[in-house]
Structure formats: C-alpha cells, structure tokens
Scaffold this active site. Structure first.
Site, PDB file in Angstrom:
ATOM      1  N   LEU A 239       6.391  -6.783  11.144  1.00  0.00           N
ATOM      2  CA  LEU A 239       7.731  -7.280  10.829  1.00  0.00           C
ATOM      3  C   LEU A 239       8.752  -6.152  10.805  1.00  0.00           C
ATOM      4  O   LEU A 239       8.485  -5.064  10.308  1.00  0.00           O
ATOM      5  CB  LEU A 239       7.732  -7.976   9.460  1.00  0.00           C
ATOM      6  CG  LEU A 239       6.748  -9.119   9.246  1.00  0.00           C
ATOM      7  CD1 LEU A 239       7.052  -9.806   7.927  1.00  0.00           C
ATOM      8  CD2 LEU A 239       6.795 -10.098  10.396  1.00  0.00           C
ATOM      9  N   ARG A 240       9.946  -6.460  11.311  1.00  0.00           N
ATOM     10  CA  ARG A 240      11.085  -5.554  11.172  1.00  0.00           C
ATOM     11  C   ARG A 240      12.015  -6.145  10.123  1.00  0.00           C
ATOM     12  O   ARG A 240      12.385  -7.321  10.212  1.00  0.00           O
ATOM     13  CB  ARG A 240      11.838  -5.437  12.500  1.00  0.00           C
ATOM     14  CG  ARG A 240      11.031  -4.864  13.650  1.00  0.00           C
ATOM     15  CD  ARG A 240      11.753  -5.086  14.960  1.00  0.00           C
ATOM     16  NE  ARG A 240      11.902  -6.511  15.253  1.00  0.00           N
ATOM     17  CZ  ARG A 240      12.766  -7.012  16.140  1.00  0.00           C
ATOM     18  NH1 ARG A 240      13.575  -6.205  16.805  1.00  0.00           N
ATOM     19  NH2 ARG A 240      12.828  -8.317  16.353  1.00  0.00           N
TER      20      ARG A 240
ATOM     21  N   CYS B 242       8.064   1.619   5.122  1.00  0.00           N
ATOM     22  CA  CYS B 242       6.956   1.591   6.083  1.00  0.00           C
ATOM     23  C   CYS B 242       6.763   2.907   6.824  1.00  0.00           C
ATOM     24  O   CYS B 242       5.795   3.619   6.595  1.00  0.00           O
ATOM     25  CB  CYS B 242       7.149   0.446   7.068  1.00  0.00           C
ATOM     26  SG  CYS B 242       6.958  -1.185   6.331  1.00  0.00           S
TER      27      CYS B 242
ATOM     28  N   LYS C 206      -1.571  -1.014  13.691  1.00  0.00           N
ATOM     29  CA  LYS C 206      -0.317  -0.895  12.942  1.00  0.00           C
ATOM     30  C   LYS C 206       0.041   0.572  12.711  1.00  0.00           C
ATOM     31  O   LYS C 206       1.199   0.971  12.872  1.00  0.00           O
ATOM     32  CB  LYS C 206      -0.423  -1.641  11.610  1.00  0.00           C
ATOM     33  CG  LYS C 206       0.828  -1.556  10.739  1.00  0.00           C
ATOM     34  CD  LYS C 206       2.045  -2.168  11.445  1.00  0.00           C
ATOM     35  CE  LYS C 206       3.331  -2.000  10.635  1.00  0.00           C
ATOM     36  NZ  LYS C 206       3.326  -2.749   9.385  1.00  0.00           N
TER      37      LYS C 206
ATOM     38  N   THR D  68       0.868  -1.187   0.000  1.00  0.00           N
ATOM     39  CA  THR D  68       0.000   0.000   0.000  1.00  0.00           C
ATOM     40  C   THR D  68       0.903   1.235   0.000  1.00  0.00           C
ATOM     41  O   THR D  68       1.025   1.919   1.016  1.00  0.00           O
ATOM     42  CB  THR D  68      -0.933   0.017   1.223  1.00  0.00           C
ATOM     43  OG1 THR D  68      -0.151  -0.144   2.415  1.00  0.00           O
ATOM     44  CG2 THR D  68      -1.945  -1.112   1.137  1.00  0.00           C
TER      45      THR D  68
END
Length: 438
Positions: free
Chosen positions: A156-157, A265, A209, A88
């Site tokens: 997640l990293r 992100c 998130k 996205t």
C-alpha cells in the site's frame, strides 16, 4: 461469500484491509486490543487520514458486513481466514524490526483456534519470521496442523491505500500447501482475473516487500545523490531527472529529487533488511543501503543549510514559515517526517518556526508542542524571513506567489520538493532556491 474474515490489528494497514474486504462482499470482523480505537471505528470514525477510506468504513458498518471487537475468542470463533496486520517498528537503538506485536497476536489467537482455518500475515517482517510463526501456531492451537499460515505482503501507498487494495498491481502468496493457495485465490477472486498472482514460499514472499522498498529507496536516493552533484557542478537536477525519465530502462517514477523519503515504512524497512541480512551472513550484499539511508538523511541537513543561507547565516531572531508536516501529501502520518525533522532542527538553532499542514497539524502538535502552528499557509508565512515548502500538498503547489509575498517579511523560499514553478516565483520577486538546482 464462502469465508468469513478477521483482520487482527486495525492501524493503517488493518483498517484499510478490513473495510476493503467488506466492500468486496465478505463478512469481516476487525480486532484490536485498543478499546478506544475500536470504539471510534464502531462509530465510523477513522483515526487516520486516508482518502476514500472513511466512506468505505461507514458504508460497510451500515450494511452489517463489517464489525469490530477486542475479543480474540470472538475472532477465532468467527473467522475462517485471519489476516494479521500489526506493525513491525524499528527496535529502539537498533536497525532490526520489532516483531513482538506479531508474536503477541499469534499467542493470543492460537489457543482459541479449534477448527481448520488459515492465518495470513500481511506485515513486513524479517525473512524467516513466517516459518517460525507457522510452527508456533501448530504448537499452540487446539486444532494443531489444521491451522495453516500463509504470507501475503501488502504494497500500500499512503494516500492511495484504497485503490492499491482494490486494484493491486500484483498479489504475492507465500504458502506451504495447495489448500492455502486455493483459499487465498478464492478470497482475492472478486478483484478480477487480470491481476498477476505470484505463488511462492514463505521466505520469498517475505523478501518481496523488503526488496521492493529497498529498490524504491535506492531510486529516490540515487536522484538525490545526483542533486548533490548538480549543486556542486551548478547543474539542474530537475532537467537531469527529466532526461533520465525518457529512458525506458529507468523511467520517471520515484525519480523526483527533493527532501527524500520518510514515513513508517521505507526508512525502518531498509534498516531491518540490512539487519536481517547481517544475521544471515549476507550483510555485504546490502551495504549499499547504508549509503541510500545516509543520502536520504543528508537531504534534510542540506535543506537546513539552504534556509540558513537565505536568512544571512544564522536562524537566531529569524522567523521561518513551514508548509507541510506530514511525510507525504494526502496523509496525516508524521512518522520520520523529513518536514518535521527540518522544522525541529531549525527551532533548535534559534529560529522561530511556524508550521501549517492541511491534515497533519493535530499529530504534529502532539509530537512537537514546542513548534509554532498556523491554520493556513498565509498564517505560517506571516512575517517570515524564509518560507520552506517541505510537503508537496497540491494546495501549496497552487499558491499564488504574489499573494503569499504580501504577508512575508522577505521573499525567500526554499522548495524542498522541487514542486513549484521556479520561474513564476522568481518573476514575483522571490529568491527561489531548491535542492539540486542553481
């Protein structure tokens, strides 16, 4: 295993989720519309760098638990639970998120869903997206209301994605029915009973998130704002950060001053969060994120200024060695990379820039072919008037300052990540500068 799983979208998130679910014992079918990517994955060739993931991919391909396809019909026939893992990205010229890939997946999958199943969104989305997609699924699927949607955000990293998938610190389930909750609890049962599971509605799951990324971005920009004050006051932000970290209300994680955040992100997610809040009439609640974003971008400009100071006020005719291209170590991701942003800016101001990164050179070359590149740290630093540490790879942290000093034109270094031992570099005759330090 009672369910067969599909993973729709095999980028960073999807490839990781597919391989890890197969590792847990499920039969998994990964889908992507990119035939070249699917061909690579079928060969066990991971198109991204993520520690430990390629081994999982190959092991589960060999076991037969993991396969890949480009056919939505095959995925619909195969899966009981369909995980949607497409990107996205930020809209061009806007802050909002582009959810067109999500809609495309739903519109391609739903017409083939002729039996009871669960579609699970994992992508980071503007709040309200899940409810809209749930209605679209029921409208387009032959099975109608037997096709349910759940929202299960990922946390997640990059660099730790396998660990974060197989050993998550929490699981969030945004569901609209007891059945959807049971299915997801069954799917995640192999991870163990000790992992906290938060069961909530769609909008809360979507916001978790966004809120988590906003908080992390704020904490990073907070310490970098303190670095700005420290520079003005001739104080040391590293010592300030250390002192703050002992306060249990604050803690030391994500309190590392430096060049700031980048990647695919945090930057786009906080901007999308602001945009969606504005659409909901709650923009004032998130106006502070505008300054969080601005602080982060100012760090890049300050890095350029420090480098310019060390080469006498102008980059014209100067050679600059850059250590790091990825936005963070243990990754080849260069999306919104502060390291490359600084490198390009210096090159635009007349500097001869040579970059080295242990794994991201291929991506960097493709994105910025006009920069210079080297195959080692020594190669990047050769004849440099100033060296910039911009990604804190362990390889760079452990460099011998005396050895590197043998190849440079001048022993000037700017530590953009506050990762080096300042005393050791100064003792080796280097003019050491860092963001937020005297």
């Amino acid at each position: 295993m009672p369910y067969r799983l599909t993973v729709l979208g095999t980028g960073y998130l999807g490839a990781t989720h597919a391989a890890c679910m197969a590792e847990l014992g499920f039969e998994v079918l990964g889908l992507d519309v990119d035939q070249a990517k699917i061909d690579r994955l079928r060969r066990g060739d991971l198109p991204i760098h993520e520690p430990g993931l390629e081994e999982l991919l190959r092991r589960n391909l060999e076991s037969g638990r993991l396969r890949f396809t480009t056919s939505f019909e095959e995925a619909a026939n195969f899966g009981d639970v369909h995980f949607v893992c497409v990107g996205t990205p930020q809209k061009k010229g806007e802050y909002g998120a582009d959810v067109s890939y999500l809609d495309a997946v739903i519109e391609s999958l739903a017409p083939h869903l002729d039996r009871q199943c669960l579609v699970v969104g994992k992508s980071t989305v503007p709040v309200g997206t899940a409810e809209r997609l749930a209605e679209k699924l029921v409208r387009l699927a032959p099975a109608g209301a037997q096709v349910e949607l759940a929202w299960n955000p990922e946390f997640l990293r990059e660099g730790f994605a396998v660990r974060d998938t197989l050993h998550p610190d929490r699981i969030v389930l945004g569901v609209a029915s007891d059945r959807a909750e049971k299915v997801l609890r069954d799917v995640y049962a192999p991870l163990g009973e000790e992992i906290p599971i938060v069961v909530t509605d769609y909008p809360t799951a979507e916001l978790v998130k966004s809120a988590a990324n906003a908080f992390l971005a704020t904490k990073i920009s907070f310490i970098n704002a303190m670095a700005e004050v420290c520079e003005a006051a001739h104080a040391d932000v590293k010592q300030l950060s250390l002192a703050l970290s002992f306060d249990e209300r604050i803690g030391g994680k994500y309190l590392n001053p430096g060049l700031g955040f980048g990647g695919g992100c945090l930057p786009k997610d906080i901007r999308a969060f602001m945009a969606r809040a504005g659409e909901l009439g709650a923009y004032q609640a998130l106006t502070f994120l505008s300054e969080v974003d601005a602080i982060n971008m100012r760090r890049r400009a300050r890095m350029v200024d420090l480098a310019r100071e060390l080469v006498g006020g102008s980059f014209e005719g100067r050679t600059v060695g850059v250590l790091g291209a990825a936005f963070k170590p243990n990754s080849d991701d260069i999306r919104d990379s502060p390291a490359l942003d600084v490198s390009v800016t210096i090159a635009q101001h007349g500097g001869k820039v040579t970059v080295y990164d242990p794994v991201a050179l291929g991506n960097a070359r493709a994105a910025h072919p006009d920069l210079g590149y080297a195959d080692s740290a020594r190669g990047a630093a050769r004849d440099a008037d100033v060296v910039l540490l911009l990604t804190e790879w362990q390889e760079f942290v452990e460099i011998d300052p005396e050895e590197l000093g043998l190849v440079v034109a001048a022993r000037n270094i700017v530590d953009g990540r506050n990762a080096l031992d300042a005393d050791a570099w100064r003792e080796a005759g280097w003019h050491y500068r860092a963001l937020g330090r005297p």
